[in-house]
Write a protein that holds these residues in place. Structure first.
Motif, PDB file in Angstrom:
ATOM      1  N   GLY A   4     -15.525  27.845 -35.366  1.00 40.78           N
ATOM      2  CA  GLY A   4     -15.820  29.256 -35.128  1.00 40.78           C
ATOM      3  C   GLY A   4     -17.015  29.730 -35.926  1.00 40.78           C
ATOM      4  O   GLY A   4     -17.804  30.497 -35.430  1.00 40.78           O
ATOM      5  N   GLN A   5     -17.133  29.274 -37.187  1.00 38.03           N
ATOM      6  CA  GLN A   5     -18.260  29.783 -37.979  1.00 38.03           C
ATOM      7  C   GLN A   5     -19.270  28.673 -38.306  1.00 38.03           C
ATOM      8  O   GLN A   5     -19.077  27.881 -39.191  1.00 38.03           O
ATOM      9  CB  GLN A   5     -17.795  30.494 -39.267  1.00 38.03           C
ATOM     10  CG  GLN A   5     -17.070  29.670 -40.297  1.00 38.03           C
ATOM     11  CD  GLN A   5     -15.588  29.601 -40.003  1.00 38.03           C
ATOM     12  OE1 GLN A   5     -15.168  28.913 -39.089  1.00 38.03           O
ATOM     13  NE2 GLN A   5     -14.783  30.310 -40.773  1.00 38.03           N
ATOM     14  N   GLY A   6     -20.288  28.646 -37.517  1.00 33.63           N
ATOM     15  CA  GLY A   6     -21.370  27.719 -37.785  1.00 33.63           C
ATOM     16  C   GLY A   6     -20.944  26.274 -37.653  1.00 33.63           C
ATOM     17  O   GLY A   6     -19.903  25.963 -37.077  1.00 33.63           O
ATOM     18  N   MET A   7     -21.765  25.393 -38.180  1.00 29.74           N
ATOM     19  CA  MET A   7     -21.488  23.969 -38.083  1.00 29.74           C
ATOM     20  C   MET A   7     -20.518  23.597 -39.184  1.00 29.74           C
ATOM     21  O   MET A   7     -20.744  23.835 -40.347  1.00 29.74           O
ATOM     22  CB  MET A   7     -22.818  23.220 -38.257  1.00 29.74           C
ATOM     23  CG  MET A   7     -22.712  21.747 -37.916  1.00 29.74           C
ATOM     24  SD  MET A   7     -22.085  21.487 -36.236  1.00 29.74           S
ATOM     25  CE  MET A   7     -21.746  19.741 -36.298  1.00 29.74           C
ATOM     26  N   SER A   8     -19.388  23.032 -38.808  1.00 29.56           N
ATOM     27  CA  SER A   8     -18.441  22.627 -39.827  1.00 29.56           C
ATOM     28  C   SER A   8     -17.971  21.216 -39.507  1.00 29.56           C
ATOM     29  O   SER A   8     -18.194  20.698 -38.417  1.00 29.56           O
ATOM     30  CB  SER A   8     -17.251  23.584 -39.859  1.00 29.56           C
ATOM     31  OG  SER A   8     -16.522  23.450 -38.664  1.00 29.56           O
ATOM     32  N   LEU A   9     -17.314  20.663 -40.486  1.00 31.40           N
ATOM     33  CA  LEU A   9     -16.807  19.309 -40.311  1.00 31.40           C
ATOM     34  C   LEU A   9     -15.837  19.287 -39.134  1.00 31.40           C
ATOM     35  O   LEU A   9     -15.831  18.383 -38.311  1.00 31.40           O
ATOM     36  CB  LEU A   9     -16.111  18.860 -41.599  1.00 31.40           C
ATOM     37  CG  LEU A   9     -15.596  17.426 -41.639  1.00 31.40           C
ATOM     38  CD1 LEU A   9     -16.655  16.446 -41.194  1.00 31.40           C
ATOM     39  CD2 LEU A   9     -15.094  17.088 -43.021  1.00 31.40           C
ATOM     40  N   TRP A  10     -15.028  20.346 -39.095  1.00 33.42           N
ATOM     41  CA  TRP A  10     -14.057  20.456 -38.003  1.00 33.42           C
ATOM     42  C   TRP A  10     -14.734  20.268 -36.654  1.00 33.42           C
ATOM     43  O   TRP A  10     -14.241  19.565 -35.773  1.00 33.42           O
ATOM     44  CB  TRP A  10     -13.382  21.825 -38.082  1.00 33.42           C
ATOM     45  CG  TRP A  10     -12.485  22.118 -36.926  1.00 33.42           C
ATOM     46  CD1 TRP A  10     -12.834  22.695 -35.746  1.00 33.42           C
ATOM     47  CD2 TRP A  10     -11.093  21.820 -36.834  1.00 33.42           C
ATOM     48  NE1 TRP A  10     -11.756  22.780 -34.926  1.00 33.42           N
ATOM     49  CE2 TRP A  10     -10.667  22.253 -35.561  1.00 33.42           C
ATOM     50  CE3 TRP A  10     -10.170  21.232 -37.706  1.00 33.42           C
ATOM     51  CZ2 TRP A  10      -9.351  22.120 -35.141  1.00 33.42           C
ATOM     52  CZ3 TRP A  10      -8.863  21.114 -37.274  1.00 33.42           C
ATOM     53  CH2 TRP A  10      -8.457  21.536 -36.006  1.00 33.42           C
ATOM     54  N   GLU A  11     -15.858  20.925 -36.516  1.00 31.64           N
ATOM     55  CA  GLU A  11     -16.521  20.876 -35.218  1.00 31.64           C
ATOM     56  C   GLU A  11     -17.145  19.524 -34.925  1.00 31.64           C
ATOM     57  O   GLU A  11     -17.398  19.187 -33.774  1.00 31.64           O
ATOM     58  CB  GLU A  11     -17.585  21.971 -35.146  1.00 31.64           C
ATOM     59  CG  GLU A  11     -16.930  23.280 -34.799  1.00 31.64           C
ATOM     60  CD  GLU A  11     -17.781  24.476 -35.105  1.00 31.64           C
ATOM     61  OE1 GLU A  11     -19.018  24.366 -35.053  1.00 31.64           O
ATOM     62  OE2 GLU A  11     -17.178  25.524 -35.395  1.00 31.64           O
TER      63      GLU A  11
END
Ligand SMILES: Nc1nc2c(ncn2[C@@H]2O[C@H](COP(=O)(O)OP(=O)(O)OP(=O)(O)O)[C@@H](O)[C@H]2O)c(=O)[nH]1
Length: 617
Positions: free
Chosen positions: A26-33
Motif C-alpha cells: 500500500g505504501q510505496g515499494m516494500s519488501l511485502w510487495e
C-alpha cells in the motif's frame, strides 16, 4: 523439492515479519510487495470462502449475509509432517488454536476490532497461519467480495472502497490472482474476470476458478470455459464443487466434501476427461507449484531490492544518528564528544570560519568610540560648572595658587562618566557571545538529536558567560577608577610651563592670585581650567579606548574560548549514570523512527540471510 517448499516457507516468514512492522503493502515499494502472493478475488457469494476452506480442508471462515470479509485475511498454510493441526494468529502469537470454530470467531472479532461493528472495511490485514499435514505450503489473501450495491448501514462509497482495496492488491505485479466466478453466472459478467483483465491483460498471473459447477442448469455445462475457449488465460481453468449451503448446514466434513468433489469429477460425463485437473486439491497444488516457480524467478530481484533497502536504511540511520550506548562511561564520553563538537563550532565563530566574531570587533571599533565621544563633557566642563566646582572645592577659603582641589574634582567627576561606555562594552560583547552560543548549538549537527543536552549546554555556557561578564565589568570599572586614583603628572607639569608663557602677555604682571572681584581675569582662568581638564580627559579617553577592549577580551572573549564549559565538564564528571542518560534523551519521534528503522534493518538482513541459505542450497 525440499528446497522449493522451504522457499514458500521463507516467503511466509518474511511476510509475517513485514506485517509485524506494519509493512503490508500500500505504501510505496516494500519488501511485502516484492514477494509473490496469491489474492482471492470474486463477487459476493461467488464461493471464495468455500474455495479457501476446501484448499485448507477446514471450516474456519466466518459466514453470514452481507459483506463478511471486511479486512484482508492473509492465510499462510504450512505443511507439517506430524499430525498436529492448529491455527495461530499473528496478533495473538503463541496461542495455538485447535478448534477451528474458535478461529472463525477470532477472525470475526478481530475484524470488528479495527472496523467496529459498522460494516466498514479496512485494508489492515489479519494474519492467520494454519499448520496441518493436509495443506500445501501456500499463502492466500482473502479479500472482501466485490459488490454492486451497498447494503443497509454502509456508506455509498463502500462499493468503490472494496474495489479499490482489491485492486491495490491485484495490481501489484507480484500478485497471483485467483479469480473466482460461479459457473451459474455468465463469465462475461464476472466481477473477478473483469478486474483481472484490467490489471493483468495478458492473463499470465491470473488463475480462473469456476465454482458451483453442480448448480448449473440441467443440460448445460462449463466445458467451454474449463477448456479455455470462452475466456483465454495463460493458466488452465480449474473447476470446483464446494459444499452447498445444505452441506454446510449439515456440517458435512471438509475431508468428506473433498472426496465427494473428486468423485463428482471422476464420474461426471461432462468433465470426466478433465478430472485430474479439477477440484480444490488440484487447485492447491497448482497454486503452490506456481508460487514456488514465481518465487524462484523473483529471488534475484528480491535480493537486489533487499540490498538496496538495507543501504537506504543504513544511510538513514547514519543521518539520524546511531543509538546511544547503555553504559555510563560510554555515555559520559559521548556527552564530552558532543560538547567538544559544540565548542569547535563556537570557536570557529570567534576565530573566523563562521560569522559573528567580527561583531565583537565592531563593539570596540564603533560602539565604544561613539559612546566615548557622546559623553557630556561640554556640560561638565562649562564655565558655570567649572566655577561651581572650583568654588566649592576650597570651601570658604579663597584658593591661593592654583585650584588643586578644583582640578581634581573636575577630573574625578569627568572620569566617572567613562564607567557607562565601559560597562556598555562589556554588555555588548556579552550579548554577542550569548548569541554565538545559541547559534553554535543550533549549528552543531551532532547535537541535533539531543534537545535535553542542547538545553544543558546552553545553560552551562550562559552561566559561564554571566561570570565572565561580571569579571569583565569589575575589570573595566577598575580601569576607570585607576584613572582617577593617580593622575598623569607629566601632563600637569607641561601645563605648568605653559601658563607662565601666557601670563607674560597679561597686562598686570603681578603674580597675585586672582581676586574674587577680578571678573575678567577670573573667567579667563576658569576657561583655562576647563580646557586643561578637557585636554586631560581626552587623553584618558584615548587610553580607555584602548584598554577597555583589552580588558573585555581578556575577561570575556579569551575565557569563553578557554573555559566556556569547564565547570560543566566538572559537573557531569560527578553525575550518576541515570542523569547522564537523561541528558542524552532524544526527541521521542526520532527514537521511535530509529527503532522502526532498526527493526526493518533486522528484518531485511535476516530475510537476505535466509534467502541466501535457501536459494543456493
Ligand atoms: N452447491 C454449491 N454451493 C456452493 C458452491 N460454492 C459455494 N457455494 C455456496 O454459495 C454460498 C456462498 O459461498 P461462499 O463461499 O460463502 O462465498 P463467498 O464468495 O465467500 O461469499 P462472501 O464472502 O459473502 O462474498 C454458500 O452458501 C456456499 O455453500 C459450490 O460449488 N456448490
Amino acid at each position: 523439492m525440499a528446497t522449493m517448499e522451504s522457499l514458500i516457507g521463507l516467503v511466509n516468514k518474511i511476510q509475517r515479519a513485514c506485517t509485524v512492522l506494519g509493512d503490508h503493502g500500500g505504501q510505496g515499494m516494500s519488501l511485502w510487495e516484492a514477494l509473490p502472493s496469491v489474492a482471492v478475488v470474486g463477487g459476493q457469494s461467488s464461493g471464495k470462502s468455500s474455495v479457501l476452506e476446501s484448499i485448507v480442508g477446514r471450516d474456519f471462515l466466518p459466514r453470514g449475509s452481507g459483506i463478511v470479509t471486511r479486512r484482508p485475511l492473509v492465510l499462510q498454510l504450512h505443511k507439517t509432517a506430524s499430525g498436529a493441526e492448529y491455527a495461530e494468529f499473528l496478533h495473538a502469537p503463541k496461542r495455538r488454536l485447535t478448534d477451528f470454530a474458535a478461529v472463525r470467531k477470532e477472525i470475526s472479532d478481530e475484524t470488528d476490532r479495527i472496523t467496529g461493528k459498522t460494516k466498514q472495511i479496512s485494508n489492515i490485514p489479519i494474519h492467520l497461519s494454519i499448520y496441518s499435514p493436509h495443506v500445501v505450503n501456500l499463502t492466500l489473501i482473502d479479500l472482501p467480495g466485490l459488490t454492486k450495491v451497498a447494503v443497509e448501514g454502509q456508506s455509498d462509497s463502500i462499493v468503490e472502497d472494496i474495489e479499490n482495496m482489491v485492486r491495490s492488491y491485484v495490481e501489484k505485479p507480484n500478485c497471483i490472482i485467483l479469480a473466482i466466478t460461479p459457473a451459474n453466472q455468465d463469465i462475461a459478467t464476472s466481477d473477478a474476470i473483469k478486474l483481472a483483465r484490467e490489471v493483468d491483460p495478458s492473463g499470465e498471473r491470473t488463475f480462473g476458478v469456476l465454482t458451483k459447477l453442480d448448480l448449473m442448469d440441467k443440460g448445460t455445462n462449463a466445458t467451454e470455459v474449463l477448456e479455455g475457449r470462452a475466456y483465454r488465460l495463460q493458466h488452465p481453468w480449474v473447476g470446483i464443487v464446494n459444499r452447498s449451503q445444505a452441506d454446510i448446514n449439515k456440517n458435512v466434513d471438509m475431508i468428506v466434501a473433498r472426496r465427494k468433489e473428486r468423485e463428482y469429477f471422476e464420474t461426471s460425463p461432462d468433465y470426466g476427461h478433465l478430472a485430474s485437473r479439477m477440484g480444490s486439491e488440484y487447485l492447491a497444488k497448482l497454486l503452490s507449484q506456481h508460487l514456488e516457480l514465481v518465487i524462484k524467478q523473483r529471488i534475484p530481484s528480491i535480493i537486489a531490492m533487499i540490498n538496496k533497502t538495507i543501504d537506504e536504511l543504513n544511510a538513514e540511520l547514519d543521518r539520524i544518528g546511531r543509538p546511544i550506548a547503555a553504559d555510563g562511561g560510554a555515555q559520559l564520553y559521548m556527552i564530552l564528544e558532543l560538547c567538544r563538537a559544540f565548542d569547535r563550532v563556537f570557536k570557529e565563530h570567534l576565530d573566523g570560519g563562521r560569522p559573528g566574531g567580527d561583531r565583537i570587533y565592531g563593539v570596540f571599533d564603533h560602539q565604544l568610540p561613539a559612546a566615548l565621544k557622546k559623553l557630556p563633557f561640554d556640560r561638565h566642563l562649562s564655565l558655570k560648572n567649572v566655577q561651581k566646582v572650583v568654588n566649592e572645592a576650597d570651601g570658604y577659603q579663597p584658593h591661593l595658587i592654583a585650584p588643586e582641589q578644583g582640578y581634581r574634582r573636575l577630573i574625578d567627576g569627568s572620569i566617572t562618566y567613562f564607567k557607562g561606555p565601559a560597562e556598555a562594552s562589556v554588555d555588548a560583547v556579552h550579548f554577542v557571545l550569548k548569541e554565538l552560543v545559541r547559534k553554535s548549538i543550533a549549528e552543531t549537527e551532532e547535537l541535533k538529536r539531543f534537545p535535553t543536552l542542547q538545553t544543558d549546554i546552553a545553560t552551562a555556557a550562559n552561566e559561564a558567560l554571566e561570570r565572565f561578564r561580571e569579571e569583565g565589568r569589575k575589570t573595566v570599572i577598575r580601569l576607570v577608577e585607576m584613572e582617577s586614583s593617580y593622575l598623569t603628572v607629566d601632563f600637569f607639569r607641561k601645563l605648568h610651563a605653559e601658563p607662565e608663557r601666557k601670563t607674560e602677555r597679561k597686562p598686570e604682571k603681578n603674580a597675585n592670585p586672582p581676586g574674587p572681584n577680578d571678573d575678567l581675569y577670573h573667567d579667563h582662568s576658569l576657561r583655562r581650567i576647563g580646557s586643561n581638564v578637557s585636554a586631560y580627559i581626552a587623553m584618558v579617553s584615548d587610553t580607555l579606548k584602548n584598554t577597555i577592549p583589552k580588558a573585555v577580551v581578556y575577561c570575556q572573549v579569551r575565557e569563553a574560548k578557554r573555559s566556556l564549559l569547564t565547570n560543566f565538564y566538572a559537573q557531569i564528571g560527578r553525575r550518576e549514570k541515570e542523569r547522564l542518560s537523561a541528558m542524552l534523551d532524544e526527541d521521542p519521534h526520532l527514537m521511535e523512527r530509529r527503532t522502526q528503522i532498526a527493526k526493518r534493518l533486522e528484518l531485511y538482513k535476516s530475510a537476505r540471510d535466509e534467502i541466501d541459505a535457501v536459494a543456493w542450497k
